[in-house]
Design a protein around this motif. Sequence first.
Motif, PDB file in Angstrom:
ATOM      1  N   THR A 168      23.477  54.913  29.689  1.00 13.16           N
ATOM      2  CA  THR A 168      23.092  53.655  29.103  1.00 13.16           C
ATOM      3  C   THR A 168      23.467  52.517  29.964  1.00 13.16           C
ATOM      4  OG1 THR A 168      25.122  53.333  27.688  1.00 13.16           O
ATOM      5  CG2 THR A 168      23.128  54.610  26.910  1.00 13.16           C
ATOM      6  N   MET A 169      22.663  51.421  30.068  1.00 12.59           N
ATOM      7  CA  MET A 169      22.951  50.263  30.825  1.00 12.59           C
ATOM      8  C   MET A 169      22.949  48.941  29.985  1.00 12.59           C
ATOM      9  SD  MET A 169      20.930  48.773  34.342  1.00 12.59           S
ATOM     10  CE  MET A 169      21.355  50.135  35.502  1.00 12.59           C
ATOM     11  N   THR A 170      23.683  48.111  30.124  1.00 11.38           N
ATOM     12  CA  THR A 170      23.893  46.847  29.551  1.00 11.38           C
ATOM     13  C   THR A 170      24.230  45.872  30.592  1.00 11.38           C
ATOM     14  OG1 THR A 170      25.029  47.857  27.639  1.00 11.38           O
ATOM     15  CG2 THR A 170      24.889  45.567  27.694  1.00 11.38           C
TER      16      THR A 170
ATOM     17  N   VAL B 177      27.061  44.180  34.827  1.00 12.94           N
ATOM     18  CA  VAL B 177      26.415  45.226  34.503  1.00 12.94           C
ATOM     19  C   VAL B 177      27.269  46.444  34.237  1.00 12.94           C
ATOM     20  CG1 VAL B 177      24.517  47.003  35.182  1.00 12.94           C
ATOM     21  CG2 VAL B 177      24.250  44.646  35.898  1.00 12.94           C
ATOM     22  N   ASP B 178      27.218  46.992  33.023  1.00 13.15           N
ATOM     23  CA  ASP B 178      27.860  48.093  32.542  1.00 13.15           C
ATOM     24  C   ASP B 178      26.978  49.282  32.308  1.00 13.15           C
ATOM     25  OD1 ASP B 178      30.476  46.811  31.726  1.00 13.15           O
ATOM     26  OD2 ASP B 178      29.296  46.171  29.913  1.00 13.15           O
ATOM     27  N   VAL B 179      27.498  50.506  32.982  1.00 13.71           N
ATOM     28  CA  VAL B 179      26.762  51.676  33.030  1.00 13.71           C
ATOM     29  C   VAL B 179      27.540  52.837  32.548  1.00 13.71           C
ATOM     30  CG1 VAL B 179      25.574  53.253  34.504  1.00 13.71           C
ATOM     31  CG2 VAL B 179      25.287  50.728  35.215  1.00 13.71           C
ATOM     32  N   HIS B 180      27.064  53.564  31.418  1.00 14.06           N
ATOM     33  CA  HIS B 180      27.838  54.525  30.805  1.00 14.06           C
ATOM     34  C   HIS B 180      27.153  55.890  31.240  1.00 14.06           C
ATOM     35  CE1 HIS B 180      30.479  51.368  29.051  1.00 14.06           C
ATOM     36  NE2 HIS B 180      29.233  50.778  28.711  1.00 14.06           N
ATOM     37  N   VAL B 181      27.795  56.728  31.526  1.00 10.90           N
ATOM     38  CA  VAL B 181      26.905  58.090  31.922  1.00 10.90           C
ATOM     39  C   VAL B 181      27.602  58.982  30.986  1.00 10.90           C
ATOM     40  CG1 VAL B 181      26.441  59.954  33.473  1.00 10.90           C
ATOM     41  CG2 VAL B 181      26.345  57.563  34.164  1.00 10.90           C
TER      42      VAL B 181
ATOM     43  N   ASP C 133      32.013  55.581  33.637  1.00  4.81           N
ATOM     44  CA  ASP C 133      31.849  54.055  33.325  1.00  4.81           C
ATOM     45  C   ASP C 133      31.749  53.572  34.606  1.00  4.81           C
ATOM     46  OD1 ASP C 133      31.662  54.412  30.463  1.00  4.81           O
ATOM     47  OD2 ASP C 133      33.481  53.757  30.099  1.00  4.81           O
ATOM     48  N   THR C 134      30.743  52.451  34.769  1.00  3.45           N
ATOM     49  CA  THR C 134      30.785  51.667  36.202  1.00  3.45           C
ATOM     50  C   THR C 134      30.358  50.349  35.661  1.00  3.45           C
ATOM     51  OG1 THR C 134      29.917  53.666  37.197  1.00  3.45           O
ATOM     52  CG2 THR C 134      29.479  51.554  38.261  1.00  3.45           C
TER      53      THR C 134
ATOM     54  N   THR D 249      33.970  52.265  39.358  1.00  2.00           N
ATOM     55  CA  THR D 249      33.489  53.462  38.730  1.00  2.00           C
ATOM     56  C   THR D 249      34.880  54.132  38.190  1.00  2.00           C
ATOM     57  OG1 THR D 249      31.667  53.784  40.035  1.00  2.00           O
ATOM     58  CG2 THR D 249      32.428  55.519  38.842  1.00  2.00           C
TER      59      THR D 249
ATOM     60  N   ALA E   4      15.725  49.169  36.330  1.00  2.00           N
ATOM     61  CA  ALA E   4      16.128  49.929  35.107  1.00  2.00           C
ATOM     62  C   ALA E   4      15.043  49.929  33.739  1.00  2.00           C
ATOM     63  CB  ALA E   4      17.583  49.371  34.168  1.00  2.00           C
TER      64      ALA E   4
END
Length: 113
Positions: free
Chosen positions: A1-3, A11-15, A23-24, A35, A63
């Motif tokens: 997910t990307m916020t 930008v928060d990216v959760h894999v 988490d990035t 990351t 995205a």
Amino acid sequence: TMTIHSEEHIVDVHVRSGVYSSDTIFDYSKGYIATRLFSRNACFIMKIKKEYIPELQELGRLAFERQTMQDLYSPNNVWAQFQSGNSVFGHLKDWILYGKHIEQLCTGLPLYQ
């Protein structure tokens, strides 16, 4: 997910992918990406290079396209390869440089730059 937090330029990216979970944070205001790889219990930090990393607005557009078109081809896909090296634990001067968002993500973990 990307916020995407446009007002904070974050930008928060959760894999979530089992052993490959991470988490990035893209912190455009400070100019760094961090990351956190959960399988390695480590944080990797790199400087944002504008020639390789899309701008905040462009990242949001990519995205959105990816979400609406499951198989998107784009020359702007972001990939990073990290090589093992010497790690350090973050000190006060590091957190001033990297900012509070990256500090929250990486506090207490070895930092690889």
